[in-house]
Write a protein that holds these residues in place. Structure first.
Motif, PDB file in Angstrom:
ATOM      1  N   THR A  33       0.832  -1.212   0.000  1.00 46.18           N
ATOM      2  CA  THR A  33       0.000   0.000   0.000  1.00 46.18           C
ATOM      3  C   THR A  33       0.868   1.265   0.000  1.00 46.18           C
ATOM      4  O   THR A  33       0.332   2.376   0.017  1.00 46.18           O
ATOM      5  CB  THR A  33      -0.903   0.027   1.256  1.00 46.18           C
ATOM      6  N   PHE A  34       2.189   1.111   0.008  1.00 40.06           N
ATOM      7  CA  PHE A  34       3.098   2.258   0.107  1.00 40.06           C
ATOM      8  C   PHE A  34       3.342   2.903  -1.256  1.00 40.06           C
ATOM      9  O   PHE A  34       3.222   2.250  -2.300  1.00 40.06           O
ATOM     10  CB  PHE A  34       4.461   1.798   0.656  1.00 40.06           C
ATOM     11  N   SER A  35       3.759   4.183  -1.198  1.00 39.49           N
ATOM     12  CA  SER A  35       4.225   4.847  -2.419  1.00 39.49           C
ATOM     13  C   SER A  35       5.642   4.343  -2.705  1.00 39.49           C
ATOM     14  O   SER A  35       6.270   3.688  -1.848  1.00 39.49           O
ATOM     15  CB  SER A  35       4.258   6.356  -2.205  1.00 39.49           C
ATOM     16  N   GLY A  36       6.148   4.668  -3.914  1.00 43.22           N
ATOM     17  CA  GLY A  36       7.502   4.239  -4.288  1.00 43.22           C
ATOM     18  C   GLY A  36       8.547   4.747  -3.307  1.00 43.22           C
ATOM     19  O   GLY A  36       9.466   4.005  -2.925  1.00 43.22           O
ATOM     20  N   LYS A  55       8.476   2.816  -0.025  1.00 46.29           N
ATOM     21  CA  LYS A  55       9.084   1.477  -0.176  1.00 46.29           C
ATOM     22  C   LYS A  55      10.597   1.590  -0.161  1.00 46.29           C
ATOM     23  O   LYS A  55      11.287   0.759   0.447  1.00 46.29           O
ATOM     24  CB  LYS A  55       8.621   0.842  -1.489  1.00 46.29           C
ATOM     25  N   VAL A 103      12.246   7.457  -7.286  1.00 49.60           N
ATOM     26  CA  VAL A 103      11.567   8.152  -6.175  1.00 49.60           C
ATOM     27  C   VAL A 103      11.418   9.632  -6.491  1.00 49.60           C
ATOM     28  O   VAL A 103      12.163  10.189  -7.309  1.00 49.60           O
ATOM     29  CB  VAL A 103      12.312   7.979  -4.827  1.00 49.60           C
ATOM     30  N   ASP A 104      10.478  10.285  -5.848  1.00 50.99           N
ATOM     31  CA  ASP A 104      10.265  11.719  -6.079  1.00 50.99           C
ATOM     32  C   ASP A 104      11.340  12.521  -5.328  1.00 50.99           C
ATOM     33  O   ASP A 104      12.018  11.994  -4.432  1.00 50.99           O
ATOM     34  CB  ASP A 104       8.844  12.116  -5.663  1.00 50.99           C
ATOM     35  N   SER A 125      11.298  12.376  -1.451  1.00 51.00           N
ATOM     36  CA  SER A 125      11.796  11.139  -0.849  1.00 51.00           C
ATOM     37  C   SER A 125      13.301  11.026  -1.003  1.00 51.00           C
ATOM     38  O   SER A 125      14.001  10.580  -0.084  1.00 51.00           O
ATOM     39  CB  SER A 125      11.130   9.926  -1.514  1.00 51.00           C
ATOM     40  N   ARG A 182       5.909  13.361   0.796  1.00 53.50           N
ATOM     41  CA  ARG A 182       4.540  13.231   0.271  1.00 53.50           C
ATOM     42  C   ARG A 182       4.093  11.768   0.354  1.00 53.50           C
ATOM     43  O   ARG A 182       3.950  11.096  -0.656  1.00 53.50           O
ATOM     44  CB  ARG A 182       4.501  13.707  -1.194  1.00 53.50           C
ATOM     45  N   ASP A 183       3.954  11.235   1.551  1.00 52.46           N
ATOM     46  CA  ASP A 183       3.523   9.839   1.702  1.00 52.46           C
ATOM     47  C   ASP A 183       2.009   9.764   1.707  1.00 52.46           C
ATOM     48  O   ASP A 183       1.431   8.740   1.587  1.00 52.46           O
ATOM     49  CB  ASP A 183       4.098   9.243   2.987  1.00 52.46           C
TER      50      ASP A 183
END
Lengths: 431, 274
Positions: B132-135, B138, B163-164, B167, B273-274
């Protein structure tokens, strides 16, 4: 040991967490086992009667007796739709065979009873080639009922007198027969004539021929099913649940192997290899988790069989558990072997499934091995699946003791050790 | 702390590494740079004990790393390039599993898990599944899993792929914190700006060999004096100075001098931005 348990626990948690996969692993074998079980005879019930047709073109007393005897036989469910209609029913698979008693059968059969050179009436049996075993059954029971009816008729005080008179005439006029044979046969006819005359004079005896009713079956049979107990009947579901359980649990083993191949392709494998654990520990954890999952699945499948299909563990419960555990280890090491020998997961899955299907087919998971030819029954002893199914049969419907589980357990464990060692030797640890 | 000496590795006829040596010191980030197929991943695999060198040695604090079960592996952490998590296992369970593989248990394991999750900013997501996590989340959990046993050396194989900026910025912050704690870090990447920002020393490899190894400043000096160079000047720059530079034959473009990422972070903020 702790790392092995930690990894095994993770595998088990992940497997149980995948509800859809779990449902398929449990529901599919139960449904297919239910189907196979019902097709192969289902739960204990009344014996199935074989549907056949009998057409009597003769209409004589003898042929009528034969038709009545066949109709009264518990083996058959007899109908008489006529010759053409009967053949059509066989062609469409509605009945297994159609027997036609030809015109003149009664007379000719009686003459052929004593005269080798007499014309024998030809009884036609139309049969469904997909049910070829029925032919032997029909021929055998037809022979029994025909012999009894013809002999009874030949020796009876009513129809028999005409038969004796006709036979005497034939023998007297026979040009090729040796005189001494003629003399003996005529003496036999005289004896029969006296018996028939006596029977006619003493009808109260209640038996044709004054106590001699013609030829009879010289024995009676008492049929007893040899199962786990006198009151227990064979349950075809016991076999089908074993077969389908073995098949689908092996499929789960294939998926475990695929999981290892996929893991090796991903970073998680590098992370595991970077940890201070040995290669044996890594593979052992898969054996532990695979065995636990396989045993749990088999218990689930058997639970459904016990609850809904009257499958029972009539033999040793300890032996049954032993067979399950040995089969679980076999499944886990089979998965490892696939991962060790396989290339890409995509290519390996197809080959592994075909190999599994061959193993379960030859192991007797689909149909019992006793229907195989003798050479194949011997050859399939080389299949570990055969031992799994035989072991489960011994502990369920055959109701045997733990000593009968030892050989299947031993053979499956030997296969597991061989698979595990081969996997360890052939596993590609570096990409 | 970590020393790799004269590492060689071949796969059949293909030579992957042909004599790479490097050293990672405590409180330092060592950049391992090289084009695709240069031998970076094979070097990382040998450093972490995943692949056995055909020749050469890897040692930690003077002790040679040998065998799958070597206790020295306790002092090494690997962050693989791929997301290396059990996606359907909660974040905390992932950490627990990897901690147990390093012999941790009980209270110590619980404490280490909390510390690792806190460091990467995922303490509030302990019970959530990585699926359920964003990149970015993770990637951060991927790093936390390598930290749970508190290694002295952390080897990171392209840890910021996909990743953004927020992150990535947070990951850089985590790595700088670890450096400040005295950990030795080996950082493999394709991104030059990451190396420039993070690494104290850089090893450049190609065709399985080290072709340069030095500090960033010293590597710059390897360029010929006439080569095109780009410099960054901090502070107020007025138009008169720019005109003077242009008159000297230097190319002066109408840029602020800041990277696009700096502009992006200025506009969107540095918060995760999670």
């Amino acid at each position: 040991m702790k790392p092995i348990l930690a990894l095994a626990r993770t595998d088990i948690v992940l497997y149980l967490g995948n509800r859809k996969a779990l449902l398929v692993s449990l529901v599919a074998p139960i449904l297919i086992a239910a189907f196979f079980g019902s097709v192969l005879g289902g739960a204990p019930k009344k014996a199935i009667r074989i549907p056949i047709a009998v057409t009597d073109l003769d209409g004589s007393a003898v042929s009528k007796k034969i038709v009545a005897a066949i109709a009264a036989d518990a083996t058959f469910e007899v109908q008489s739709p006529g010759d053409e209609a009967a053949r059509d029913l066989v062609r469409r698979g509605k009945i297994r065979a159609a027997v036609v008693l030809p015109k003149g059968f009664g007379d000719e059969a009686a003459k052929a009873l004593f005269r080798r050179d007499a014309r024998k009436p030809e009884v036609t049996v139309h049969y469904d080639p997909s049910q070829s075993t029925t032919l032997a059954l029909v021929k055998g029971l037809l022979a029994q009922h025909a012999m009894q009816a013809v002999a009874q008729s030949a020796f009876s005080p009513t129809e028999g007198r005409k038969f004796i008179a006709d036979s005497r005439r034939d023998v007297e006029s026979a040009a090729t027969m040796k005189p001494e044979s003629k003399q003996d046969l005529l003496a036999l006819f005289d004896s029969l004539d006296r018996i028939q005359a006596r029977a006619k004079a003493e009808p109260a005896s209640g038996q044709a021929g004054g106590g001699f009713g013609g030829f009879q079956m010289p024995f009676a049979t008492k049929e007893i099913e040899v199962t786990s107990g006198e009151r227990r009947k064979y349950n075809a579901y016991a076999h089908s649940f074993a077969g389908m359980g073995v098949q689908f649990v092996l499929f789960m083993g294939v998926e475990l192997g695929m999981g290892l191949l996929l893991m090796r392709r991903q970073g998680i494998w590098k992370r595991l290899r970077a940890a201070p654990i040995t290669r044996s520990m890594l593979l052992s954890s898969r054996i532990v988790s695979g065995t636990v999952i396989a045993v749990a699945l088999m218990i689930g499948i058997y639970a459904a069989g016990i609850a809904a299909f009257d499958v029972r563990i009539e033999g040793s419960v300890t032996g049954f558990i032993g067979v399950l555990v040995a089969f679980g280890m076999l499944t886990a090491t089979f998965g490892l072997l696939i991962a060790a020998l396989g290339g890409s997961p995509e290519a390996t899955r197809g080959i592994a499934i075909v190999a599994t299907l061959l193993m379960v087919m030859l192991g007797g998971a689909w149909v019992p091995t006793f229907v195989f030819p003798d050479w194949l029954q011997t050859a399939t002893l080389a299949m570990p699946t055969r031992w799994a199914i035989d072991g489960l049969a011994a502990m369920t419907w055959r109701g045997l003791g733990i000593e009968e589980a030892l050989a299947p357990i031993g053979v499956m464990l030997a296969f597991s050790v061989a698979f595990g060692l081969l996997a360890l030797a052939r596993f590609r640890w570096e990409e | 702390m970590l020393q790799a000496i004269d590492l060689h590795k071949s796969y059949g006829d293909k030579v992957a590494v042909a004599g790479i040596s490097l050293e990672a010191r405590p409180g330092e980030i060592l950049g391992l740079l090289g084009p695709n197929g240069a031998g970076k991943s094979t070097t990382v695999a040998m450093i972490c004990g995943i692949a056995r060198p055909d020749r050469g040695t890897v040692s930690l604090a003077g002790e040679r790393l040998e065998g799958d079960e070597s206790p020295l592996k306790q002092r090494l952490g690997l962050v693989p390039q791929d997301i290396s998590l059990f996606e359907e296992l909660p974040a905390l369970e992932n950490l627990r599993l990897f901690g147990r593989l390093y012999g941790l248990d009980g209270t110590l394991l619980a404490e280490r898990c909390t510390a690792a999750l806190t460091l990467v900013g995922l303490a509030g997501e302990a019970k959530a599944k990585p699926s359920t996590f964003s990149g970015g989340m993770k990637r951060r959990l991927n790093i936390a899993c390598a930290l749970v046993h508190d290694p002295d050396v952390l080897v990171l194989d392209e840890p910021t792929v996909g990743v953004d900026p927020q992150s990535r910025n947070a990951i850089f912050g985590n790595l700088e914190t670890l450096r400040a704690r005295g950990k030795a870090l080996v950082y493999t990447t394709h991104y030059m700006e990451e190396v420039e920002r993070l690494c104290d020393r850089i090893v450049i490899v190609d065709h399985g060999k080290v072709i340069a190894s030095d500090t960033k400043a010293n590597l710059h000096r390897l360029l010929p004096a006439t080569a095109k160079r780009r410099v960054e000047i901090e502070g107020e720059i007025d138009d008169a100075l720019l005109a003077r530079l242009a008159s000297m034959g230097l190319a002066v473009r109408g840029e602020t001098g800041a990277s696009l990422e700096s502009v992006f972070l200025h506009l969107t903020g540095r918060e995760l931005r999670d």
